[in-house]
Design an enzyme around this catalytic site. Structure first.
Site, PDB file in Angstrom:
ATOM      1  N   PRO A 127       0.773  -1.251   0.000  1.00 49.56           N
ATOM      2  CA  PRO A 127       0.000   0.000   0.000  1.00 49.56           C
ATOM      3  C   PRO A 127       0.806   1.304   0.000  1.00 49.56           C
ATOM      4  O   PRO A 127       0.766   2.090   0.949  1.00 49.56           O
ATOM      5  CB  PRO A 127      -0.843  -0.134   1.259  1.00 49.56           C
ATOM      6  CG  PRO A 127       0.008  -0.949   2.183  1.00 49.56           C
ATOM      7  CD  PRO A 127       0.714  -1.932   1.291  1.00 49.56           C
ATOM      8  N   CYS A 128       1.471   1.574  -1.097  1.00 49.67           N
ATOM      9  CA  CYS A 128       2.228   2.823  -1.214  1.00 49.67           C
ATOM     10  C   CYS A 128       1.299   4.035  -1.241  1.00 49.67           C
ATOM     11  O   CYS A 128       1.744   5.156  -0.978  1.00 49.67           O
ATOM     12  CB  CYS A 128       3.122   2.794  -2.447  1.00 49.67           C
ATOM     13  SG  CYS A 128       2.263   2.451  -3.984  1.00 49.67           S
TER      14      CYS A 128
END
EC number: 2.1.1.63
Length: 167
Positions: A127-128
């Site tokens: 989850p950047c």
């Protein structure tokens, strides 16, 4: 490389897998995606099927964590360390680039951490999108700022409406 396409609420995602695991989740206009040239369309590939199922559950609000074999070998050891740290950011929460750098003991490398974050090939799964500027501003996202904003809003809404009995 094997691939399939997944119709998400944010548009078509290209899912890529190697013999090791899931190696890419790319938006249609993904900044660093080089395309599917030489790849083989194999929607029945076990990792791609599992990835599709888990993404469906995520977008249905039924999954907050992904449990998939991942192939991060396209990154340098430093990038891989950043990508592993991204997986520790809880669903519905954000952190700054500085906090992410501190989490891997590279506080003086905030810009390099930001660059590694931007090169993450596993959008949503790693989850950047949960990394924001220290002042709370949304900054670059290889999948597009509109998609980053939509993912953060989706997770915030699901977190707010989460029943303590629903896991």
């Amino acid at each position: 490389m094997k691939y399939t396409e997944f119709n998400s609420p944010l548009g078509v995602l290209c899912l890529a897998a190697s013999d090791i695991g899931l190696s890419g989740v790319y938006f249609e206009q993904h900044r660093h995606f080089k395309g599917i040239q030489g790849w083989q369309l194999v929607p029945e590939h076990p990792v791609l099927q599992l990835s599709t199922q888990q993404l469906q559950e995520y977008f249905a609000g039924q999954r907050q964590h992904f449990d998939l074999p991942l192939d991060m070998s396209s990154g340098t050891p430093f990038q891989q360390s950043v990508w592993r740290a991204l997986q520790q950011i809880p669903f519905g929460q954000t952190c700054s680039y500085g906090a992410l750098a501190a989490s891997i003991n590279k506080l003086s490398a905030v810009r390099a951490v930001g660059a590694a974050n931007g090169r993450n090939p596993l959008s949503i799964i790693v989850p950047c999108h949960r990394v924001i500027a220290a002042n709370g501003a949304l900054t670059g996202y290889a999948g597009g700022l509109k998609n980053k904003q939509a993912l953060l809003q989706f997770e915030a809404d699901k977190s707010r409406h989460q029943s303590p009995l629903f896991t």
